[in-house]
Design a protein around this motif. Sequence first.
Motif, mmCIF file in Angstrom:
data_model
loop_
_atom_site.group_PDB
_atom_site.id
_atom_site.type_symbol
_atom_site.label_atom_id
_atom_site.label_comp_id
_atom_site.label_asym_id
_atom_site.label_seq_id
_atom_site.Cartn_x
_atom_site.Cartn_y
_atom_site.Cartn_z
ATOM 1 N N THR A 41 -12.889 1.534 9.731
ATOM 2 C CA THR A 41 -13.982 2.541 9.399
ATOM 3 C C THR A 41 -13.079 3.776 9.156
ATOM 4 O O THR A 41 -13.763 4.640 8.759
ATOM 5 C CB THR A 41 -14.733 2.670 10.853
ATOM 6 N N VAL A 42 -11.831 3.666 9.572
ATOM 7 C CA VAL A 42 -10.909 4.952 9.409
ATOM 8 C C VAL A 42 -10.055 4.828 8.231
ATOM 9 O O VAL A 42 -9.174 3.839 8.255
ATOM 10 C CB VAL A 42 -10.156 5.304 10.779
ATOM 11 N N GLY A 81 -3.598 -2.476 9.300
ATOM 12 C CA GLY A 81 -4.192 -1.439 8.879
ATOM 13 C C GLY A 81 -4.316 -1.427 7.333
ATOM 14 O O GLY A 81 -3.527 -2.296 6.566
ATOM 15 N N VAL A 82 -5.438 -0.773 6.955
ATOM 16 C CA VAL A 82 -5.761 -1.003 5.505
ATOM 17 C C VAL A 82 -4.583 -0.566 4.254
ATOM 18 O O VAL A 82 -4.272 -1.387 3.665
ATOM 19 C CB VAL A 82 -7.296 -0.271 4.956
ATOM 20 N N ASN A 86 -2.569 -14.779 2.098
ATOM 21 C CA ASN A 86 -2.641 -13.468 2.521
ATOM 22 C C ASN A 86 -3.533 -13.791 4.108
ATOM 23 O O ASN A 86 -3.867 -12.749 4.563
ATOM 24 C CB ASN A 86 -3.709 -12.851 1.641
ATOM 25 N N GLY A 104 -1.834 -8.063 6.966
ATOM 26 C CA GLY A 104 -1.454 -7.011 8.343
ATOM 27 C C GLY A 104 -0.508 -7.834 9.185
ATOM 28 O O GLY A 104 -0.203 -7.307 10.178
ATOM 29 N N LYS A 153 -11.200 -8.880 6.730
ATOM 30 C CA LYS A 153 -11.589 -8.164 7.845
ATOM 31 C C LYS A 153 -12.505 -6.834 7.567
ATOM 32 O O LYS A 153 -13.217 -6.322 8.263
ATOM 33 C CB LYS A 153 -10.289 -7.566 8.713
ATOM 34 N N VAL A 172 -8.485 -23.149 1.030
ATOM 35 C CA VAL A 172 -7.422 -23.650 0.942
ATOM 36 C C VAL A 172 -6.556 -24.484 1.880
ATOM 37 O O VAL A 172 -6.547 -23.769 3.093
ATOM 38 C CB VAL A 172 -6.171 -23.042 0.115
ATOM 39 N N GLY A 188 -4.532 -7.161 1.298
ATOM 40 C CA GLY A 188 -3.305 -7.608 0.800
ATOM 41 C C GLY A 188 -3.122 -8.433 -0.319
ATOM 42 O O GLY A 188 -2.520 -8.221 -1.538
ATOM 43 N N GLU A 197 -10.498 -17.570 -2.165
ATOM 44 C CA GLU A 197 -10.797 -17.077 -0.838
ATOM 45 C C GLU A 197 -11.859 -18.054 -0.317
ATOM 46 O O GLU A 197 -12.903 -18.524 -0.661
ATOM 47 C CB GLU A 197 -11.457 -15.722 -1.020
ATOM 48 N N ARG A 198 -11.655 -18.228 1.109
ATOM 49 C CA ARG A 198 -12.623 -19.260 1.843
ATOM 50 C C ARG A 198 -13.906 -18.416 1.987
ATOM 51 O O ARG A 198 -15.038 -19.125 1.893
ATOM 52 C CB ARG A 198 -12.024 -19.228 3.124
HETATM 53 C C1 LIG Z 1 -12.815 -4.476 13.896
HETATM 54 C C2 LIG Z 1 -11.729 -3.795 13.139
HETATM 55 C C3 LIG Z 1 -11.335 -2.554 13.103
HETATM 56 C C4 LIG Z 1 -10.239 -2.150 12.304
HETATM 57 N N1 LIG Z 1 -10.173 -0.781 12.060
HETATM 58 C C5 LIG Z 1 -9.407 -0.263 11.179
HETATM 59 C C6 LIG Z 1 -9.155 1.019 10.632
HETATM 60 O O1 LIG Z 1 -10.248 1.849 11.144
HETATM 61 N N2 LIG Z 1 -8.557 1.668 9.878
HETATM 62 C C7 LIG Z 1 -7.561 0.548 9.167
HETATM 63 O O2 LIG Z 1 -6.621 0.944 8.587
HETATM 64 N N3 LIG Z 1 -7.407 -0.827 9.587
HETATM 65 C C8 LIG Z 1 -8.242 -1.340 10.606
HETATM 66 N N4 LIG Z 1 -8.466 -2.604 11.024
HETATM 67 C C9 LIG Z 1 -7.361 -3.540 10.566
HETATM 68 C C10 LIG Z 1 -7.482 -3.886 9.105
HETATM 69 O O3 LIG Z 1 -8.849 -4.245 8.937
HETATM 70 C C11 LIG Z 1 -6.517 -4.948 8.562
HETATM 71 O O4 LIG Z 1 -5.446 -4.612 8.921
HETATM 72 C C12 LIG Z 1 -6.453 -5.316 7.207
HETATM 73 O O5 LIG Z 1 -7.924 -5.385 6.556
HETATM 74 C C13 LIG Z 1 -5.883 -6.729 7.000
HETATM 75 O O6 LIG Z 1 -6.032 -7.040 5.617
HETATM 76 P P1 LIG Z 1 -5.215 -8.233 5.369
HETATM 77 O O7 LIG Z 1 -4.616 -8.100 3.668
HETATM 78 O O8 LIG Z 1 -4.471 -8.879 6.251
HETATM 79 O O9 LIG Z 1 -6.391 -9.481 5.052
HETATM 80 P P2 LIG Z 1 -7.294 -10.120 5.822
HETATM 81 O O10 LIG Z 1 -8.520 -8.982 6.419
HETATM 82 O O11 LIG Z 1 -7.049 -10.642 7.305
HETATM 83 O O12 LIG Z 1 -8.186 -11.292 5.086
HETATM 84 C C14 LIG Z 1 -7.452 -12.429 4.809
HETATM 85 C C15 LIG Z 1 -8.275 -13.291 3.799
HETATM 86 O O13 LIG Z 1 -7.696 -14.161 3.713
HETATM 87 C C16 LIG Z 1 -8.552 -15.451 3.726
HETATM 88 N N5 LIG Z 1 -8.144 -16.969 3.919
HETATM 89 C C17 LIG Z 1 -7.192 -16.925 4.924
HETATM 90 N N6 LIG Z 1 -7.018 -18.446 4.925
HETATM 91 C C18 LIG Z 1 -7.322 -18.982 3.788
HETATM 92 C C19 LIG Z 1 -7.274 -20.100 3.254
HETATM 93 N N7 LIG Z 1 -6.666 -20.981 3.794
HETATM 94 N N8 LIG Z 1 -7.941 -20.399 2.250
HETATM 95 C C20 LIG Z 1 -8.658 -19.367 1.570
HETATM 96 N N9 LIG Z 1 -8.722 -18.109 2.075
HETATM 97 C C21 LIG Z 1 -8.154 -17.934 3.482
HETATM 98 C C22 LIG Z 1 -9.552 -14.962 4.863
HETATM 99 O O14 LIG Z 1 -10.812 -15.688 4.788
HETATM 100 C C23 LIG Z 1 -9.599 -13.471 4.707
HETATM 101 O O15 LIG Z 1 -10.812 -13.249 3.847
HETATM 102 C C24 LIG Z 1 -9.420 -2.988 11.715
HETATM 103 C C25 LIG Z 1 -9.803 -4.390 11.798
HETATM 104 C C26 LIG Z 1 -10.832 -4.725 12.424
HETATM 105 C C27 LIG Z 1 -10.990 -6.106 12.479
#
Ligand SMILES: Cc1cc2nc3c(=O)[nH]c(=O)nc-3n(C[C@H](O)[C@H](O)[C@H](O)COP(=O)(O)OP(=O)(O)OC[C@H]3O[C@@H](n4cnc5c(N)ncnc54)[C@H](O)[C@@H]3O)c2cc1C
Length: 521
Positions: free
Chosen positions: A57-58, A476-477, A280, A469, A41, A251, A14, A33-34
């Motif tokens: 993975t999907v 989901g991605v 995010n 997410g 994820k 942050v 995101g 980014e931390r």
């Molecule tokens: C094991 C697993 C399997 C999955 N399988 C699937 C799949 O097959 N297909 C699919 O579509 N989705 C899948 N998902 C879900 C998908 O990975 C997530 O929904 C998506 O990647 C979330 O993205 P996001 O934008 O929420 O960021 P996130 O991945 O939650 O990342 C947030 C980032 O913000 C950073 N952050 C947070 N707070 C701070 C701060 N204070 N300062 C600096 N940085 C900070 C974190 O370090 C992190 O890097 C899976 C997830 C997991 C864990």
Amino acid sequence: MTSRRVIVVGAGIGGLVAALELAAQGVEVLVLERAAQPGGKLRELTIGGAAMDAGPTVFTMRWVFEALFDAVGARLSDHLALQPVDVLARHAWSEHERLDLFADVSRSADAIGSFADGAARRGYLEFCERARRIYRTLEQPFLRDSRPSPLSLAGRVGLRGLPDLMRISPFATMWSELGRYFSDPRLRQLFGRYATYCGSSPFLAPATLMLVAHVEQDGVWMVDGGMHRIALALAALARERGATLRFNAPVDEILTRDGRVCGVRLADGEQIDAQAVVFNGDVAALGAGLLGPAPRSAAAPVVPANRSLSALTWNLLAKTQGFPLSRHSVFFSSDYIAEFSDISRHARLPTAPTVYVCAQDRGDDDAHEPRGAERLLMIVNAPATGDTRPFTPEELTRCEDETFRQMARCGLQVQRSPQHTRLTTPQDFERLFPATGGALYGQASHGWAASFSRPGARSRLPGLYLAGGSVHPGPGVPMAALSGRQAAASVIADRPSARTSSRRSTAPSLPVATPGGTSTR
Ligand SMILES: Cc1cc2nc3c(=O)[nH]c(=O)nc-3n(C[C@H](O)[C@H](O)[C@H](O)COP(=O)(O)OP(=O)(O)OC[C@H]3O[C@@H](n4cnc5c(N)ncnc54)[C@H](O)[C@@H]3O)c2cc1C
């Protein structure tokens, strides 16, 4: 002079998408980014010298990324190589009960007919039609709306669409509705598992989540080099478009002046001004006060009881034998009700886990049998109690043994060794994604109203935007990518210059309302 900079906190999908889209529109963007690398994820681990995916993975809804790359003047195929899969997943209940689902619906229908009977075949085709209708009903008014409510949803589908809206059965549970299509408990279990893609229990999730089945049928792709490449590609393109990305930059506080966001303070004390901040991380971190007092009430707090699923994951480099793993394979628990009762009701690790395995050196046909050790990711659902009740080593060992026993019952022997195995627990996920307890998908989609209770891109605090997410339209991605686009569109629309500019008309709906809602497999 006030800063015009936009800070994106977090380089998950995101955050990266929001940064890319903003930078492409000429906004000065700084991503903080931390972690040491982008992806959140979408993690990659290296075991025995082999890099492998440890998160999603999907890969589905390719159109989301095609539309995004298009919008920033790039072509998805120039940045990522995607291969469609024919076998969506191989499912097993025992050594003698196996069922492949295919991207081709009629092939799946035939396979289900042979696995169960003619009634199951017919039930499956009716189920596919239902999942397709739910998806079509919700795609425009829900997925592409910046923050729908039941009322706005009804308003957008209009009087003519209301019967469609009722037909998607928002008030029934997924499990009960699946009973209308499948009398074979194994098939009900297989299709009920789609609820877990959103971190929810099939026994509590609304029937609308059947749409996940349609999303998969619309296409699943393998990413050359692994899913982590998606994050690397987005980060590289965001940089190309002018964004600055800083890693190892946690942050600690989102700062405000006169009731609106004015910057951030990093853990090392550095302060950086900004006109707006896109957060995010999981929104639960805001409510928990982890970003300081000002954004505490920027979004409704997430009650631990409403958390989505966490997981135990094992990354392994290991030899396997006895079962023809496909790229995606699932080994089902013999008692699905007990599995979810353990997780949801008793907050403990399942005694009879369902195991998902991603064999990352394999394609979806049986021709790609690796000769030596192969890269595996195994996932078992677990409760999100990483902050309140970490599991003991004994509990973890018991669940791990049962996980491998479950696969062995279906014929799969894995020659694991401790030095080539990496376990990630809900406690580890809580450390990576604070205030979540290890919940991986924001709040659970339990009950008809849950999907409407996720915050939208605009938080309650002026100048603070949300992406990821845990935000609408959900986990989901591709969904996190959509939320990033919505956050960028909201930032642009709310910028003082945008409000007076004659070019403003494109801003609010620009990214998410672009055409591309059809699959382009
Ligand atoms: C094991 C697993 C399997 C999955 N399988 C699937 C799949 O097959 N297909 C699919 O579509 N989705 C899948 N998902 C879900 C998908 O990975 C997530 O929904 C998506 O990647 C979330 O993205 P996001 O934008 O929420 O960021 P996130 O991945 O939650 O990342 C947030 C980032 O913000 C950073 N952050 C947070 N707070 C701070 C701060 N204070 N300062 C600096 N940085 C900070 C974190 O370090 C992190 O890097 C899976 C997830 C997991 C864990």
